[in-house]
Design an enzyme around this catalytic site. Sequence first.
Site, mmCIF file in Angstrom:
data_model
loop_
_atom_site.group_PDB
_atom_site.id
_atom_site.type_symbol
_atom_site.label_atom_id
_atom_site.label_comp_id
_atom_site.label_asym_id
_atom_site.label_seq_id
_atom_site.Cartn_x
_atom_site.Cartn_y
_atom_site.Cartn_z
ATOM 1 N N LYS A 1 0.981 -12.700 7.394
ATOM 2 C CA LYS A 1 -0.106 -11.934 6.783
ATOM 3 C C LYS A 1 -0.625 -12.799 5.646
ATOM 4 O O LYS A 1 0.019 -12.937 4.610
ATOM 5 C CB LYS A 1 0.391 -10.582 6.271
ATOM 6 C CG LYS A 1 -0.683 -9.753 5.574
ATOM 7 C CD LYS A 1 -0.095 -8.468 4.993
ATOM 8 C CE LYS A 1 -1.166 -7.676 4.249
ATOM 9 N NZ LYS A 1 -0.601 -6.455 3.601
ATOM 10 N N THR B 1 0.819 -1.209 0.000
ATOM 11 C CA THR B 1 0.000 0.000 0.000
ATOM 12 C C THR B 1 0.852 1.258 0.000
ATOM 13 O O THR B 1 0.407 2.319 -0.440
ATOM 14 C CB THR B 1 -0.945 -0.010 1.214
ATOM 15 O OG1 THR B 1 -1.623 -1.267 1.266
ATOM 16 C CG2 THR B 1 -1.963 1.102 1.133
ATOM 17 N N TYR C 1 4.589 -12.603 4.439
ATOM 18 C CA TYR C 1 3.481 -12.040 3.661
ATOM 19 C C TYR C 1 3.181 -12.985 2.507
ATOM 20 O O TYR C 1 3.947 -13.072 1.552
ATOM 21 C CB TYR C 1 3.889 -10.652 3.166
ATOM 22 C CG TYR C 1 2.845 -9.862 2.419
ATOM 23 C CD1 TYR C 1 1.500 -10.204 2.429
ATOM 24 C CD2 TYR C 1 3.225 -8.721 1.709
ATOM 25 C CE1 TYR C 1 0.562 -9.449 1.749
ATOM 26 C CE2 TYR C 1 2.297 -7.959 1.027
ATOM 27 C CZ TYR C 1 0.966 -8.322 1.046
ATOM 28 O OH TYR C 1 0.046 -7.568 0.363
ATOM 29 N N ILE D 1 -4.248 -6.819 8.731
ATOM 30 C CA ILE D 1 -3.339 -5.788 8.221
ATOM 31 C C ILE D 1 -4.080 -5.150 7.064
ATOM 32 O O ILE D 1 -4.320 -5.779 6.032
ATOM 33 C CB ILE D 1 -1.979 -6.372 7.818
ATOM 34 C CG1 ILE D 1 -1.306 -6.995 9.050
ATOM 35 C CG2 ILE D 1 -1.086 -5.286 7.214
ATOM 36 C CD1 ILE D 1 0.056 -7.617 8.786
#
Length: 311
Positions: A168, A51, A140, A209
């Site tokens: 995540k 992001t 991730y 998250i």
Amino acid sequence: MSYQDLKECKIITAFITPFHEDGSINFDAIPALIEHLLDHHTDGILLAGTTAESPTLTHDEELELFAAVQKIVNGRVPLIAGVGTNDTRDSIEFVKEVAEFGGFAAGLAIVPYYNKPSQEGMYQHFKAIADASDLPIIIYNIPGRVVVELTPETMLRLADHPNIIGVKECTSLANMAYLIEHKPEEFLVYTGEDGDAFHAMNLGADGVISVASHTNGDEMHEMFIAIAESDVKKAAAIQRKFIPKVNALFSYPSPAPVKAVLNYMGFEAGPTRLPLVPAPEEDAKRIIKVVVDGDYEATKATVTGVLRPDY
């Protein structure tokens, strides 16, 4: 801040990087954005993640961003640094640098992209990163971006490493349920899918998250409280109103939609960096109507069928 502090985090915001129109980082915009997040139930902050447009940030820019946010946050919530690449050696060097930099509860390391490693290759990659320093590592797992998927079985092998503290997870609720059922007790499982947060928390995930927490943190917090109080009816009602907002926030490659909403709200999020571009003006207006005003009909043409934040 430590693992124990992270364990208390339910809403970790994957922070945008605000830019000026010329593409440089707008450091002056960061304090207001951070205070907005903290005022609306952000429990932790991830820097230099997807992001944040991390593929377009230079190494020096990432370090400048780390220093700026650490100064503003001043220990109020845990910080996580995006540290992973598809080059194991480069990732190791970055993890060591972030560990020496200090001030981070963990580093987030993405599954290697583009070079498509095997399960054993991914296992060795993350083991090498975790062996390299004392910075705790969160994996991730997002096959929508990296093509390959770290299987639950490989994840559980890695979960036994003392320096790999969580994941995540952006694969499926079935995988998440399996991980939660079989993981070591202290291993943290976060969903990276805003739309799945309701289901993930009911399965026993530790938190989310999130991108949507930039704009809808209060709703997420209220939903999580309802889940904790076993008020499924109330939580589900919040989720039904929340899902169209998530769909709108991921109707164009992220973070373009959330930046459009933040700019409308008066925060200087700025533009995206190429190769990402803003949502077209009329679509951005419809996205804003959904996310800010709850006008769910406004973006039907834009977001119908966009159910997963693979962006």
